[in-house]
Scaffold this motif. Structure first.
Motif, PDB file in Angstrom:
ATOM      1  N   GLN A  34      -8.855   7.810  -1.711  1.00 15.49           N
ATOM      2  CA  GLN A  34      -7.810   7.000  -1.146  1.00 15.49           C
ATOM      3  C   GLN A  34      -6.670   6.577  -2.174  1.00 15.49           C
ATOM      4  O   GLN A  34      -5.791   6.380  -2.065  1.00 15.49           O
ATOM      5  N   SER A  35      -7.330   5.963  -3.325  1.00 13.86           N
ATOM      6  CA  SER A  35      -6.423   5.908  -4.025  1.00 13.86           C
ATOM      7  C   SER A  35      -5.704   6.984  -4.857  1.00 13.86           C
ATOM      8  O   SER A  35      -4.125   6.512  -5.011  1.00 13.86           O
ATOM      9  N   ARG A  36      -6.149   7.730  -4.963  1.00 12.47           N
ATOM     10  CA  ARG A  36      -5.311   9.059  -5.604  1.00 12.47           C
ATOM     11  C   ARG A  36      -4.455   8.846  -4.190  1.00 12.47           C
ATOM     12  O   ARG A  36      -3.303   9.597  -4.415  1.00 12.47           O
ATOM     13  N   ALA A  37      -4.778   9.242  -3.048  1.00  9.90           N
ATOM     14  CA  ALA A  37      -4.004   9.738  -2.105  1.00  9.90           C
ATOM     15  C   ALA A  37      -2.827   8.660  -2.217  1.00  9.90           C
ATOM     16  O   ALA A  37      -1.572   9.547  -1.429  1.00  9.90           O
TER      17      ALA A  37
ATOM     18  N   ALA B 199      -8.650   7.289   9.216  1.00 13.91           N
ATOM     19  CA  ALA B 199      -8.331   6.337   7.761  1.00 13.91           C
ATOM     20  C   ALA B 199      -9.898   7.362   6.587  1.00 13.91           C
ATOM     21  O   ALA B 199     -10.712   8.707   6.790  1.00 13.91           O
ATOM     22  N   LEU B 200      -9.532   7.349   5.409  1.00 10.83           N
ATOM     23  CA  LEU B 200     -11.205   8.223   4.549  1.00 10.83           C
ATOM     24  C   LEU B 200     -11.757   7.045   3.826  1.00 10.83           C
ATOM     25  O   LEU B 200     -12.470   7.671   3.631  1.00 10.83           O
ATOM     26  N   ILE B 201     -11.858   5.920   4.277  1.00 13.56           N
ATOM     27  CA  ILE B 201     -13.275   5.304   4.145  1.00 13.56           C
ATOM     28  C   ILE B 201     -13.296   3.971   5.723  1.00 13.56           C
ATOM     29  O   ILE B 201     -12.411   4.177   6.123  1.00 13.56           O
TER      30      ILE B 201
ATOM     31  N   LEU C 115      -7.742  -0.293  -4.737  1.00 17.58           N
ATOM     32  CA  LEU C 115      -6.848   0.765  -4.295  1.00 17.58           C
ATOM     33  C   LEU C 115      -5.429   1.290  -5.264  1.00 17.58           C
ATOM     34  O   LEU C 115      -5.167   2.393  -5.655  1.00 17.58           O
ATOM     35  N   VAL C 116      -4.389   0.170  -5.835  1.00 14.76           N
ATOM     36  CA  VAL C 116      -3.348   0.413  -6.018  1.00 14.76           C
ATOM     37  C   VAL C 116      -3.494  -0.052  -7.416  1.00 14.76           C
ATOM     38  O   VAL C 116      -2.084  -0.141  -8.101  1.00 14.76           O
TER      39      VAL C 116
ATOM     40  N   ALA D 196       0.974  -0.852   0.019  1.00 14.55           N
ATOM     41  CA  ALA D 196       0.062  -0.177   0.108  1.00 14.55           C
ATOM     42  C   ALA D 196       0.558   1.380   0.219  1.00 14.55           C
ATOM     43  O   ALA D 196      -0.057   1.861  -0.494  1.00 14.55           O
ATOM     44  N   GLY D 197       2.167   1.165   0.473  1.00 13.31           N
ATOM     45  CA  GLY D 197       2.921   2.391   0.897  1.00 13.31           C
ATOM     46  C   GLY D 197       2.456   3.536   1.901  1.00 13.31           C
ATOM     47  O   GLY D 197       3.119   4.433   1.930  1.00 13.31           O
TER      48      GLY D 197
END
Length: 445
Positions: free
Chosen positions: A345-348, A149-151, A327-328, A111-112
């Protein structure tokens, strides 16, 4: 057994090392564990330790909330840093940072960054076993941090406070409560910080994080790059009305302000602490929790048996891999999630990758100039990170060179030299570039 409090501290980062040494009233510092080599502790940290300043290593890559058992090597590394820094405790996060692998017959994805675990019985059982494994291998007590958390996971069975309380009851682990993260989850998930604080065992708090963020389009981003806001300080006030925390620490990871601004934020934190009037019994309980080392409560019988958590691990592995892949890696998003939040979240995560790569390989933004960010985001949108940020930087540059980019020949030569110096290889020939491009496209599907 009584232990002295930590006091007021600040996150030590190389960019503000000199300022941290000059700041008055700093009782302790926290350092990202993965950024410290036990045999080569930065001179600034050595000087701080010589002055009696406590140093606490704070891990970010263990992934105790993941479906797999924690890496023995990562635990060994964290233990070595605790010993090298003579730390009274070590800290990590209640999060997962990777997914996939043998349990899901899919590539391991990184995820990084920190992602939330579902507050379910399955996830709690896995987390508790992972925590006990970590506790057995670490030389000092462990404290775990609640994350922003964003989600939100669908079908959660517990609130955050209930989840943390049961985790503490089952494992005896300490808590690192981040009040900025409680505020983030209030904005993004509608969760009441006061309710979470009322439900969790405040006597288990080892220390507290305070950090800044910013709200964009109704979403709070826990950036650690902005001043601490008044709503975050309000959550700190709520916490200290219930307990006197053994330590409070200011976090700042980017966009570092002048020393005077850091000092002002520390003063604001001390002002909140000075105004607190917690119950005396709570203050004593918190004081004893800094580095308590008594035996942990015995795990439930079903969790002591070897392999008892395997069914839960299998289910958790599938759900976490599906989410992280969406997401990634651009796979279809699980339908139960808020699709807009998944995109945020994906963009973040992609932006986070670009920022970290720019930090560990600062030559790349210098070489590419204003084109760095767009080039990296285009790369990251198609290629998940699989082997850490340093490998990510090399893969990014190789992808540019394979594609014959950038068009400017001088810039391309600079990138080629940078890549060759770090890989010891020649620039890939045309046939090799075509094969690698095809392989990357297949893996990225």
């Amino acid at each position: 057994m009584r232990h002295s409090t930590l006091g007021t501290g600040i996150g030590w980062r190389p960019e503000i090392a000199e300022a941290v040494e000059r700041l008055s009233g700093v009782d302790w510092v926290e350092v990202v564990a993965e950024n410290v080599c036990p045999g080569h502790v930065p001179a600034s940290l050595t000087r701080l330790r010589a002055r009696g300043t406590t140093v606490v290593p704070h891990g970010v890559s263990l992934g105790l909330g993941g479906a797999d058992r924690p890496s023995e090597q990562k635990l060994k590394d964290l233990a070595e840093r605790a010993v090298a820094l003579d730390a009274p405790l070590v800290t990590e996060h209640i999060a997962f940072v990777r997914a996939g692998g043998a349990r899901t017959a899919s590539p391991v994805l990184e995820a990084g960054h920190l992602l939330p675990v579902p507050r379910t019985r399955d996830a709690l059982a896995v987390l508790c076993e992972n925590v006990r494994i970590a506790q057995d291998q670490l030389p000092v007590p462990l404290a775990l941090e609640n994350i922003a958390a964003l989600i939100a996971w669908p079908g959660e069975e517990m609130s955050e406070g209930q989840f943390l309380a049961e985790l503490v009851e089952r494992t005896g682990v300490r808590l690192l409560i981040d009040v900025a993260n409680l505020h983030t989850n209030h904005v993004n998930r509608g969760e009441d910080p006061a309710k979470a604080l009322a439900e969790l065992p405040v006597e288990a708090i080892a220390y507290v994080h305070v950090a800044g963020g910013v709200e964009r389009d109704g979403v709070w981003h826990d950036t650690h790059a902005h001043p601490v806001s008044e709503p975050v300080l309000d959550v700190l006030r709520e916490l200290v009305s219930r307990v006197a925390p053994p330590g409070v620490l200011l976090e700042r990871d980017d966009n570092f302000p002048p020393q005077e601004e850091l000092a002002a934020e520390l003063t604001a934190i001390r002002t909140v602490l000075a105004s607190a009037r917690p119950h005396p019994d709570d203050a004593v309980a918190a004081d004893e929790s800094v580095a308590g080392s008594g035996p942990s409560p015995s795990p439930a019988p079903q969790e002591q048996a070897d392999g008892a958590t395997e069914p839960a691990r299998e289910r958790l592995a599938i759900s976490q891999a599906a989410l992280l892949s969406a997401l990634v890696a651009g796979t279809p998003a699980p339908e139960e999630f808020d699709q807009r939040r998944l995109r945020v979240q994906s963009r973040a995560l992609t932006v986070k990758r670009a920022q970290v790569v720019a930090k560990i390989a600062p030559e790349l933004p210098q070489i590419l100039g204003d084109g760095y960010r767009a080039a990296f985001l285009a790369y990251a949108g198609k290629r998940p990170m699989r082997a850490g940020y340093r490998r990510d930087a090399l893969d990014f540059v190789e992808q540019l060179l394979v594609a014959g980019r950038p068009e400017d020949e001088r810039t391309r030569r600079q990138l080629t030299r940078w890549w060759q110096e770090r890989t010891g290889e020649r620039r890939p020939r045309r046939a090799t570039r075509i094969v690698r491009a095809a392989r990357a496209a297949l893996v990225g599907r």
